[in-house]
Structure formats: C-alpha cells, structure tokens
Design a protein around this motif. Structure first.
Motif, PDB file in Angstrom:
ATOM      1  N   PHE A 196       0.866  -1.191   0.000  1.00  0.00           N
ATOM      2  CA  PHE A 196       0.000   0.000   0.000  1.00  0.00           C
ATOM      3  C   PHE A 196       0.892   1.227   0.000  1.00  0.00           C
ATOM      4  N   CYS A 197       0.287   2.380  -0.316  1.00  0.00           N
ATOM      5  CA  CYS A 197       1.045   3.629  -0.333  1.00  0.00           C
ATOM      6  C   CYS A 197       1.106   4.190   1.098  1.00  0.00           C
ATOM      7  N   PRO A 198       2.288   4.561   1.575  1.00  0.00           N
ATOM      8  CA  PRO A 198       2.378   5.044   2.958  1.00  0.00           C
ATOM      9  C   PRO A 198       1.825   6.450   3.166  1.00  0.00           C
ATOM     10  N   GLY A 228      -4.198   9.651   2.816  1.00  0.00           N
ATOM     11  CA  GLY A 228      -5.018  10.431   1.896  1.00  0.00           C
ATOM     12  C   GLY A 228      -4.928   9.920   0.457  1.00  0.00           C
ATOM     13  N   CYS A 229      -3.936   9.117   0.178  1.00  0.00           N
ATOM     14  CA  CYS A 229      -3.800   8.556  -1.173  1.00  0.00           C
ATOM     15  C   CYS A 229      -4.833   7.437  -1.352  1.00  0.00           C
ATOM     16  N   ARG A 230      -5.329   7.267  -2.586  1.00  0.00           N
ATOM     17  CA  ARG A 230      -6.351   6.215  -2.787  1.00  0.00           C
ATOM     18  C   ARG A 230      -5.753   4.815  -2.670  1.00  0.00           C
ATOM     19  N   GLY A 243      -0.614   6.954  -7.852  1.00  0.00           N
ATOM     20  CA  GLY A 243      -1.869   7.608  -7.435  1.00  0.00           C
ATOM     21  C   GLY A 243      -1.632   9.033  -6.982  1.00  0.00           C
ATOM     22  N   CYS A 244      -0.759   9.197  -5.994  1.00  0.00           N
ATOM     23  CA  CYS A 244      -0.548  10.527  -5.411  1.00  0.00           C
ATOM     24  C   CYS A 244       0.753  11.165  -5.885  1.00  0.00           C
ATOM     25  N   GLY A 245       1.618  10.410  -6.564  1.00  0.00           N
ATOM     26  CA  GLY A 245       2.879  10.977  -7.059  1.00  0.00           C
ATOM     27  C   GLY A 245       3.948  11.052  -5.987  1.00  0.00           C
TER      28      GLY A 245
HETATM   29 ZN    ZN Z   1       0.065   7.299  -2.989  1.00  0.00          ZN
END
Ligand code: ZN
Length: 434
Positions: free
Chosen positions: A59-61, A64-66, A97-99
């Motif tokens: 997952f993205c740490p 707020g990122c999807r 997703g969030c860059g």
């Molecule tokens: Zn992200």
C-alpha cells in the motif's frame, strides 16, 4: 489480514483456518518450529525477513492517497535507490496515485533510524527490571536512543493489542482495577487501570487516570503539593473518565450477542467505577439484556487465589516486580507520562504474547513454545497468528490511519496526555501521525 505477506518467510504464512481467526491447535513440536524472531545478531529487520527477495509494497504510505488502504493494480513504479551506512542499499518507489515517493524503509520499524538497536533486547531489558540508563548501558547506546525506540515500541505494542483483539474468543469473565503508581513526583500519583480475563489472565485493555495526592500529609507536604499543582491539577472526575474509556474498550471486545451467556465484570468497590457504569448507556442496555453484570469485591479481602480479583492482583505484582519505575521506593520513577504508558503497553504485550500462562519447574521453554502457552493463546488467539504478530511488531511500522485503536490508545499516540507539573506534551515526529 496483515500487511506482511510479501516480506514474511513461507514458514510463517498462515493456514486458511488461522486467517479466519479459528483456533488452530498445533503440536509442541510444530510450535517449536514457529520462527518468532530473526536470528540475525543485529536484531529484526524488515529487509532481512524477506531473505534476499525483492520487496513489494502492499500500500502507499501517504495518508489520503487512494492506494493507502491497499495498492490496486500497477500502482507504483521503481524510483531508483540510495545507500545509507546502517542498512546498505534501499529501494525507492513512486506512487502512481498521489505521485509521492517512498522507500522500503517507509514500512520498517526502523524508519529514519541511523543506528540499530534491537527492539527485542530493549523489551527484555526494560521488562526485566532495568531503568532507562541501565537499558542504554546494556544496548550500548544513549538514553535518547532508548527513549526513541521505546516510543516506537509503544506504538507497535498498542497496534498489536488492537490487532490481537479480533482474534480472541471473548467468552470469559473479566476483572479490572487500578494499579497505583506516580510520575515525576509523589505529588502526582496515578492509576493505571487494566482489564484482565479471569481465566486466561490476558490484558485486554488499560487506561491512565491522574490523581491528586491524598492521605495523611504534614503541613510542609501540603504546601509542596500546592506548589506542585500550580500549573496542572488532576481533574476530580479523571477516574470516572478513565473507567468510561475502559468500558468502551470492554464493549468493543465483546462479540454481541454473547453466546456464552452472562459475562461477569469484577472490580473493587471504588465509587467512581460504579458512577461511570451507571452513566454508560450502552453498558446499562447490555446489563438489562443479561449480557453483562458488574460485581464488586472489597479491596480489603485477602489477595489469594480465592479472590475474584486474583488475576488483576497477580498482574499488579508482576508489574511491581518487573518494571523499574513501579518498584517500591524506586529511584527510577517515570519522568514522562507518555514514556510510562509506552512501557506499560510494551509490558502488557510482552505478558500477553511471550509469557507462558503457567510454568512449573526450572525448565525455560523455547520462545516458540512460550508463544503457544501464552496468555493470548489461552484467550483464544491462534498460536501462529500470535507468532506472526510478534514478528510484525518488531519489524514493521504501524500506521495510525490503518489501525483500529481505542480512544485511550489514540490519545497517547497523538501525544495528548500531559506530564505534570508543567503539563508538557511529548514531542512526536511527523511520521508517527501517518
Ligand atoms: Zn500514494
């Protein structure tokens, strides 16, 4: 269930039964094969656990990122690497997703660490009667490093308690009571109230309530107390507030409707506990349905095995014996409420997952066997899941946004519990809030 699958060795992967949370009895021989800790001399490291295989983030740490809950599809790309003297080459990634960019260390308990200190050794030293300076001597590091690792271990301990909760059976009767100690000065006593299973002696939850010093005092002591309380004075309703939070935790631990019939909740005759009970609409409702009943026993009754509060008295004795800050006439008393609660959380998890519930004779069972006979397993958690959580706690970074913490744990995690006498709050790094 947990965000570990890509870094856990095959031998630790759970069977389908374990994932469903069902009890999964294993033989003693099988138990001894459960790896409960990396055997590397420098301690547990998320990078050692993956055994040379490539790391795949789950997952993205970035909050707020999807992809923060779970990475979907090709959600990240490799984004170079860097080296540091402590961990060597570290792979970087970029979220599509969030860059935002991140590295494999973003998921490690050792994020932003430039010097290794083994969490397992720190735990065994602190939970075996050593103070902070003694721990620093044994780990050959500074007291600041010990304090830093303790905060990390505290967060991991609260997250572990929250993750263990859905694995338990929740059918036994419970008892709770306040463990009296103090922080900074004897003018600032406090109660560390803990909720324990009567059969398993598993610590389900605990809470902190600051108190005013009472009892007989000389005139000089009264004046000293008044000076001490100039900036911060314990609220008279702190015990009730603490009991209310504990009752909330009690309700979240129960599996409604209770199949095993009525569950008894034992405490002493402290009027604050009863006031908090009567003011709790959900507990009153549960009591009217016959799910819970609050029973009390005098605190003057002999503290032997026939006392219904035997489990809490036993745990109190262990705390008094094993934690340096709670020894009688200790010079290692707590200097910070936040650190005191972190040590308590660490000890509660150590008690739940690594101590055999009953032990006789001089033999010391191996670590894996201790897990299989631990209080958590006695409370219904599958042994393999407990072992996996132990490994997770020592290696992985818990994310506040991904844990289902109770109100008290979240208060502590966000650093919102002040330390007397000046009411200072702990300074926390930004990454702790992710
Ligand atoms: Zn992200």
């Amino acid at each position: 269930m947990h965000d570990l699958p890509s870094v856990v060795p095959k031998s630790l992967r759970l069977s389908a039964d374990t994932v469903r949370g069902e009890a999964h009895p294993i033989s003693e021989q099988q138990a001894c094969r459960i790896p409960v800790c990396s055997t590397h001399p420098s301690g547990c490291d998320i990078r050692l656990l993956r055994g040379g295989r490539r790391f795949h983030p789950q997952f993205c740490p970035h909050r707020g990122c999807r992809h923060h809950c779970r990475g979907v599809g090709f959600w990240y790309i490799h984004w170079g690497s860097y080296r540091n003297s402590c961990f060597g080459r570290i792979q970087r990634f970029r979220c599509r997703g969030c860059g935002g960019s991140f590295s494999e260390m973003s998921f490690s308990a050792d994020i932003y660490i430039k010097r290794r200190a083994c969490y397992r050794r720190l735990q065994s030293v602190l939970c075996d009667g050593a103070g902070v300076r003694a721990a620093a001597r044994r780990l050959e590091c500074s007291t600041g490093t010990v304090a830093n690792r303790l905060q990390r271990s505290g967060r991991a301990a609260f997250a572990t308690l929250a993750r263990l909760s859905p694995l338990l059976k929740h059918h036994e009767s419970l008892a709770f009571d306040g463990f009296r100690s103090f922080c900074v000065s004897q003018h600032a006593p406090c109660d560390l109230t803990h909720l324990i299973g009567l059969d398993s002696e598993y610590v389900y939850a605990f809470d902190y309530a600051p108190l005013r010093r009472g009892g007989r005092m000389s005139e000089a002591q009264r004046r000293a107390r008044a000076r001490f309380e100039e900036h911060l004075r314990a609220a008279p309703e702190a015990t009730e507030e603490s009991a209310r939070r504990l009752y909330d935790a009690l309700l979240t631990t129960a599996d409604f409707p209770l199949k095993a019939g009525r569950r008894e909740i034992w405490s002493d005759e402290h009027p604050g506990y009863d006031r908090a009970w009567q003011a709790h609409p959900h507990l009153i409702h549960a009591q009217s349905r016959g799910w819970f009943i609050h029973r009390t026993v005098s605190s003057r009754r002999a503290r032997n095995q026939h006392n219904p509060l035997w489990a809490v008295n036993y745990f109190d004795r262990q705390l008094r014996k094993d934690l340096a800050e709670h020894h009688r006439e200790s010079v290692c008393h707590a200097r910070s409420v936040s650190a005191m609660i972190a040590r308590f959380a660490l000890y509660a998890v150590y008690h739940n997952t690594e101590k055999p519930r009953r032990i006789r004779g001089s033999r010391t069972p191996p670590a894996a066997e201790r897990v299989c006979t631990s209080h958590a397993v006695a409370a219904g958690a599958p042994a393999k899941a407990v072992a996996k959580l132990m490994l997770w706690r020592l290696t992985c970074r818990p994310f506040l946004s991904r844990e289902h913490l109770g109100e008290f744990a979240e208060l502590w995690w966000r650093g919102q519990i002040p330390t007397p006498p000046d009411g200072r709050f702990p300074e926390l790094p930004q990454y702790a809030f992710a």
